[in-house]
Design a protein around this motif. Sequence first.
Motif, short mmCIF file in Angstrom:
data_model
loop_
_atom_site.label_atom_id
_atom_site.label_comp_id
_atom_site.label_asym_id
_atom_site.label_seq_id
_atom_site.Cartn_x
_atom_site.Cartn_y
_atom_site.Cartn_z
N ASN A 20 0.83 -1.21 0.00
CA ASN A 20 0.00 0.00 0.00
C ASN A 20 0.86 1.25 0.00
N SER A 21 0.36 2.32 -0.63
CA SER A 21 1.13 3.56 -0.75
C SER A 21 1.34 4.28 0.58
N VAL A 27 5.45 -6.69 2.59
CA VAL A 27 5.58 -7.75 1.60
C VAL A 27 6.51 -8.84 2.15
N LEU A 28 6.04 -10.08 2.07
CA LEU A 28 6.85 -11.22 2.47
C LEU A 28 7.14 -12.08 1.26
N ASN A 29 8.13 -12.95 1.34
CA ASN A 29 8.46 -13.88 0.25
C ASN A 29 7.48 -15.02 0.22
N PRO A 30 7.17 -15.56 -0.93
CA PRO A 30 7.44 -15.02 -2.26
C PRO A 30 6.43 -13.95 -2.63
N VAL A 31 6.79 -13.12 -3.61
CA VAL A 31 5.90 -12.05 -4.08
C VAL A 31 5.23 -12.52 -5.36
N LYS A 35 2.12 -7.78 -9.03
CA LYS A 35 1.64 -6.94 -7.92
C LYS A 35 2.38 -5.60 -7.93
N ILE A 36 1.66 -4.52 -7.64
CA ILE A 36 2.29 -3.21 -7.48
C ILE A 36 2.86 -3.14 -6.08
N LEU A 37 4.13 -2.73 -5.99
CA LEU A 37 4.80 -2.61 -4.69
C LEU A 37 5.24 -1.17 -4.48
N TYR A 38 5.27 -0.74 -3.24
CA TYR A 38 5.74 0.58 -2.85
C TYR A 38 6.94 0.38 -1.94
N PHE A 39 8.01 1.15 -2.21
CA PHE A 39 9.25 0.98 -1.47
C PHE A 39 9.52 2.20 -0.59
N LYS A 40 10.00 1.91 0.59
CA LYS A 40 10.41 2.96 1.53
C LYS A 40 11.89 2.75 1.79
N ALA A 41 12.70 3.73 1.38
CA ALA A 41 14.15 3.66 1.57
C ALA A 41 14.55 4.66 2.64
#
Length: 80
Positions: A20-21, A27-31, A35-41
């Motif tokens: 979610n945005s 997100v856990l393995n496997p993906v 699927k749309i993913l949102y990353f937080k760095a």
Amino acid sequence: MCLFLSGTAFFTFKLEAFYNSDFTGEVLNPVELGKILYFKATVDTQSDAPNLDLFPVQCWSSKSPEPNSVEGKITLIENG
């Protein structure tokens, strides 16, 4: 005018993936593909340089721990 600084710095990088945005639904393995993913760095720094700004320029995933491996390479961030 150019100013060049030298010194020592320590960085701790963390990259998290979410469904979610609003950065919920970790997100856990496997993906599942497609699927749309949102990353937080995030980057924690300990540096002699005040007001140090860091920007992720490239980020990818691969099947190998070797940084230059192209086996199964998937680009996550390009020209960030």
